[in-house]
Design a protein around this motif. Structure first.
Motif, PDB file in Angstrom:
ATOM      1  N   TYR A  25       0.829  -1.213   0.000  1.00 40.40           N
ATOM      2  CA  TYR A  25       0.000   0.000   0.000  1.00 40.40           C
ATOM      3  C   TYR A  25       0.862   1.262   0.000  1.00 40.40           C
ATOM      4  CZ  TYR A  25       1.383  -0.651   4.800  1.00 40.40           C
ATOM      5  OH  TYR A  25       2.150  -0.871   5.913  1.00 40.40           O
ATOM      6  N   MET A  66       0.180   7.796  -2.444  1.00 45.55           N
ATOM      7  CA  MET A  66      -0.662   6.726  -2.974  1.00 45.55           C
ATOM      8  C   MET A  66      -2.144   7.112  -3.013  1.00 45.55           C
ATOM      9  SD  MET A  66       1.303   4.212  -3.856  1.00 45.55           S
ATOM     10  CE  MET A  66       0.148   2.846  -4.035  1.00 45.55           C
ATOM     11  N   LEU A  91      -4.114   7.071  -0.433  1.00 45.06           N
ATOM     12  CA  LEU A  91      -4.801   6.071   0.393  1.00 45.06           C
ATOM     13  C   LEU A  91      -4.945   6.588   1.819  1.00 45.06           C
ATOM     14  CD1 LEU A  91      -2.913   2.869  -0.824  1.00 45.06           C
ATOM     15  CD2 LEU A  91      -5.210   3.607  -1.491  1.00 45.06           C
ATOM     16  N   ILE A 138      -9.007  -0.319  -9.555  1.00 51.65           N
ATOM     17  CA  ILE A 138      -7.667  -0.086 -10.103  1.00 51.65           C
ATOM     18  C   ILE A 138      -7.831   0.132 -11.611  1.00 51.65           C
ATOM     19  CG2 ILE A 138      -6.313  -1.323  -8.380  1.00 51.65           C
ATOM     20  CD1 ILE A 138      -6.678  -3.482 -11.022  1.00 51.65           C
ATOM     21  N   GLU A 186      -2.899   7.174 -11.425  1.00 53.88           N
ATOM     22  CA  GLU A 186      -3.667   5.938 -11.608  1.00 53.88           C
ATOM     23  C   GLU A 186      -3.029   4.772 -10.855  1.00 53.88           C
ATOM     24  OE1 GLU A 186      -4.798   5.280 -15.697  1.00 53.88           O
ATOM     25  OE2 GLU A 186      -5.585   7.323 -15.862  1.00 53.88           O
ATOM     26  N   TYR A 187      -3.879   3.790 -10.517  1.00 56.70           N
ATOM     27  CA  TYR A 187      -3.405   2.626  -9.751  1.00 56.70           C
ATOM     28  C   TYR A 187      -3.069   1.461 -10.663  1.00 56.70           C
ATOM     29  CZ  TYR A 187      -5.037   5.020  -5.591  1.00 56.70           C
ATOM     30  OH  TYR A 187      -5.203   5.936  -4.594  1.00 56.70           O
ATOM     31  N   CYS A 188      -1.965   0.818 -10.364  1.00 57.71           N
ATOM     32  CA  CYS A 188      -1.558  -0.367 -11.122  1.00 57.71           C
ATOM     33  C   CYS A 188      -1.206  -1.488 -10.158  1.00 57.71           C
ATOM     34  CB  CYS A 188      -0.335  -0.037 -11.978  1.00 57.71           C
ATOM     35  SG  CYS A 188       0.280  -1.466 -12.891  1.00 57.71           S
ATOM     36  N   ASN A 240       7.738  -0.407  -5.730  1.00 54.94           N
ATOM     37  CA  ASN A 240       6.586   0.490  -5.736  1.00 54.94           C
ATOM     38  C   ASN A 240       7.010   1.911  -5.390  1.00 54.94           C
ATOM     39  OD1 ASN A 240       7.381  -0.133  -3.182  1.00 54.94           O
ATOM     40  ND2 ASN A 240       5.365  -0.717  -2.414  1.00 54.94           N
ATOM     41  N   ARG A 247       0.875   5.078  -9.306  1.00 52.58           N
ATOM     42  CA  ARG A 247       0.697   4.450  -7.994  1.00 52.58           C
ATOM     43  C   ARG A 247       0.703   2.936  -8.135  1.00 52.58           C
ATOM     44  NH1 ARG A 247      -4.124   8.691  -6.574  1.00 52.58           N
ATOM     45  NH2 ARG A 247      -2.859  10.184  -5.413  1.00 52.58           N
ATOM     46  N   THR A 248       1.722   2.314  -7.568  1.00 53.83           N
ATOM     47  CA  THR A 248       1.945   0.886  -7.757  1.00 53.83           C
ATOM     48  C   THR A 248       1.554   0.069  -6.528  1.00 53.83           C
ATOM     49  OG1 THR A 248       3.814   1.427  -9.168  1.00 53.83           O
ATOM     50  CG2 THR A 248       3.714  -0.824  -8.314  1.00 53.83           C
ATOM     51  N   LEU A 249       0.792  -0.995  -6.741  1.00 52.90           N
ATOM     52  CA  LEU A 249       0.505  -1.957  -5.685  1.00 52.90           C
ATOM     53  C   LEU A 249       1.171  -3.268  -6.099  1.00 52.90           C
ATOM     54  CD1 LEU A 249      -3.366  -1.300  -5.604  1.00 52.90           C
ATOM     55  CD2 LEU A 249      -1.717  -0.283  -4.046  1.00 52.90           C
TER      56      LEU A 249
END
Ligand code: SF4
Lengths: 470, 194
Positions: free
Chosen positions: A290, A326, A328, A339, A422-424, A431, A441-443
């Protein structure tokens, strides 16, 4: 005296010890790629030196290469120049190059093992931190900087201080839905992104023994993400069976001789480690990160930690900054969060076994309309195997895009980038802020967790995914 | 390499932990084939808004005129992540001669030393003392004595450096010179392994 696996290999490669200083360590194999080698070539040329042992160097182009239309000239001028420089340097210095268009081209840490170049008992270096991957074969393999690349070019040796050795024992059986990526994300979340700095790590225990070579490589690959110099696993029948018959594996009488040497490569029963950690495999859940370092990870169904609950001021600031980047919030779950991208690739998870795992899950399903899914095989050989097994058909039917081999969206150096904000969900290993493109934004997660999210369009616990209706 | 013996200067504080090499120099700037010119992209994404050097972010230390000097002081686990030596080149090219932190990532430490950039590892408490100083304060680093001193208070701590590496720094030698001088031994080693 009882020795660890690491000691056995290290000691056999010490050419000379300098009093109160580092040792001269002999290097068996040196992998190079286009990004960290040009200045090293220039360095030896400025000194008027040749490459000392060109037959022990293997080159490929991976970081900068496009993953579409690889037969065309590279569009980005600087990338093209770097790749062209590699071609010219290899030619000039008589180094074998598996460049674009070569059937062996691919991510350096994928091709070394699959070609049988990576073997137990070797010392292996590359100007790339994930060289730790090769340790899965019971080799001492570690990443180096460009000045060190130059040293190996000049002398086939490095000056190195012996690190401490840590053993991480993982005993027992993994739960369904839990794979090797989850093991390593679990370990890093436990010991933090700097928890193994100064150490070489040996992974051991029944859970490790039962893993395939691909799965072992995933674990060793991410050793650097907890600060370790490298990671390694003692070779066994699984290792020997993997190597046998590969392109550059020893054959005939040589094979028997090597095999008997390799069988001596294990930590003696009474060997002493500088540190030992014990983990119960059954405690490991499917993991996801996260934050903005690989240590900020948790079980996929957990809630994000709250910054105010952390006592240490530095760590609190860190987490606050990470969550802000992030987008979050502490105290909330990740499950169910939409995502936009799924990236399946990188030297951590782009081998044939990873892609089989993904195909097994997505067969007969379609991706969510709101996500873009990119699958990037780690090498040309993997790409061919994907076709031979018909996995490409499964991916296409699911709406996944299959690209050509390279590092791709793992580091945002080529054209494959994740847009800002954007989330990936990514099967890669880092990350960090901007790693997959400025503002991306990397998960980080396993190929299974990534595939599950591709289907649902949200962060998903793969164990709760309904089976495909017949 | 130019010899490095003593540094006395102001410092730039970066009180952040786990500063990874992707932040020090993002991957998209690694396409050069020489070692020079990376300083202008040092901390690129923290330094500029929208990736534009004409719009510096006012809250980032490199953009704050009250801070300056040859020494960067950063939170623990500095230089983690990618092995790119470009990170050390960028710091050096920008003008830093030393980085002070309570913890360094291994590969970064080697890369820095190989480029005459001195990593100075201090205790968490000493690091906190430095961060508490005002922006006119200066630090003195003595490579030979292996000490770092806060000039205004006289507080001193010693730091570790391998004797071999110290000799290299003090005299401006590098590892390659040494390794090349060992060629006969290396050849003899190869011969006895076969
Ligand atoms: S896939 Fe990513 S981590 Fe692996 S070598 Fe390429 S850029 Fe590095």
């Amino acid at each position: 005296m009882a020795k660890t696996l690491f000691d056995k290999i290290w000691d056999k490669h010490v050419v000379q010890e300098i009093t109160d200083g580092p040792s001269v360590l002999y290097i068996d194999k040196h992998f190079i790629h286009e990004v960290t080698s040009p200045q090293a070539f220039k360095g030896i040329e400025n000194r008027g030196l040749p490459v000392f042992r060109p037959q022990q160097v293997v080159a490929t182009a991976d970081h900068n290469v496009p993953t579409l239309n690889q037969h065309l000239p590279i569009k980005d001028e600087l990338s093209r120049l770097q790749v062209e420089q590699l071609i010219a340097n290899c030619k000039k210095h008589h180094i074998e190059l598996y460049g674009l268009g070569h059937p062996f081209q691919g991510i350096v840490h994928v091709i070394g093992p699959e070609l049988g170049i990576t073997q137990p008992g070797m010392t292996i270096v590359c100007g790339d931190s994930h060289t730790s991957t090769h340790g899965a074969f019971g080799a001492v393999a570690f990443g180096i900087g460009t000045s060190e690349v130059e040293m190996v070019f000049a002398s086939q040796c490095l000056l190195q201080t012996k690190p401490q050795v840590m053993r991480i024992n993982i005993e027992g059986e993994l739960q369904p839905g839990v794979v090797s990526k989850d093991i390593i994300l679990h370990i890093i979340a436990q010991i933090t992104a700097s928890g193994a700095t100064g150490y070489f790590v040996e992974y051991a225990g029944s859970a490790i023994r039962s893993l395939s070579m691909e799965a072992r490589m995933t674990i060793c690959n991410m050793s650097i993400e907890m600060g370790a110099r490298g990671g390694m696993i003692a070779p066994d029948e699984t290792t020997f069976a993997y190597i046998k018959g590969r392109q550059f594996a020893p054959g005939g009488v040589q094979w028997d001789k090597k095999l008997s040497d390799w069988k001596e490569l294990y930590s003696d029963a009474d060997a002493v480690f500088d540190k030992e950690i014990h983990i119960n495999a059954a405690d490991i859940q499917p993991m996801i990160t996260y934050g903005t370092n690989p240590g900020l990870g948790m079980p996929v169904n957990a809630t994000i930690p709250q910054a105010d609950s952390i006592a240490d001021e530095g760590e609190r600031k860190n987490l606050t900054k990470a969550l802000q980047y992030m987008g979050l919030e502490g105290g909330k779950p990740l499950l169910g969060m939409p995502i936009q991208h799924v990236f399946i690739g990188s030297c951590t998870n782009s081998r044939i076994e990873d892609l089989r795992l993904v195909a097994g899950l997505v067969k007969g399903r379609k991706k969510s309309e709101r996500v873009q899914v990119m699958i990037v095989p780690g090498s040309q050989q993997v790409a061919r195997q994907v076709q031979a097994e018909g996995l490409d058909q499964i991916f296409r039917e699911a709406g996944f895009e299959i690209r050509q081999a390279g590092c791709s969206a793992c580091l945002g150096m080529n054209e494959d980038k994740i847009p800002a904000g954007e989330y990936c969900i990514s099967t890669s290993n880092r990350n960090f802020e901007g790693r997959q493109g400025a503002g991306a934004r990397t998960l980080l997660a396993s190929p299974l967790t990534a595939a599950a999210a591709a289907i649902t369009g949200v962060v998903t616990d793969v164990r709760t995914l309904a089976p495909v209706e017949a | 390499m130019t010899p490095l013996q003593k540094i006395q200067d102001r410092f730039v504080p970066l009180p952040m932990e786990n500063v990874d090499t992707d932040q020090i120099i993002p991957a998209r700037f690694l396409k050069a084939t020489t070692r020079e010119g990376f300083g202008k992209n040092l901390f690129r994404d923290w330094r500029y808004l929208n990736d534009n050097p004409d719009t510096p972010k006012p809250d980032f230390v490199l953009n704050q005129s009250q801070y300056g000097g040859d020494i960067l002081v950063a939170g623990k686990n500095f230089g983690c992540g990618s092995s790119r030596e470009h990170a050390a080149w960028a710091l050096k090219d920008y003008g830093f001669k030393a980085v002070v932190s309570s913890f360094f990532a291994d590969i970064f430490k080697n890369n820095a030393l190989n480029n005459g950039l001195l990593p100075v590892k201090v205790s968490d408490a000493f690091l906190a003392e430095i961060f508490a100083l005002d922006n006119a304060a200066t630090l003195s680093i003595d490579v030979d004595k292996q000490t770092i001193t806060i000039d205004s208070t006289g507080a001193t701590e010693s730091f570790e450096i391998n004797i071999y590496k110290k000799t290299c720094l003090l005299n401006g030698y590098d590892d390659i010179d040494y390794l090349i001088s060992q060629k006969e031994k290396i050849e003899a080693f190869e011969a006895q392994r076969i």
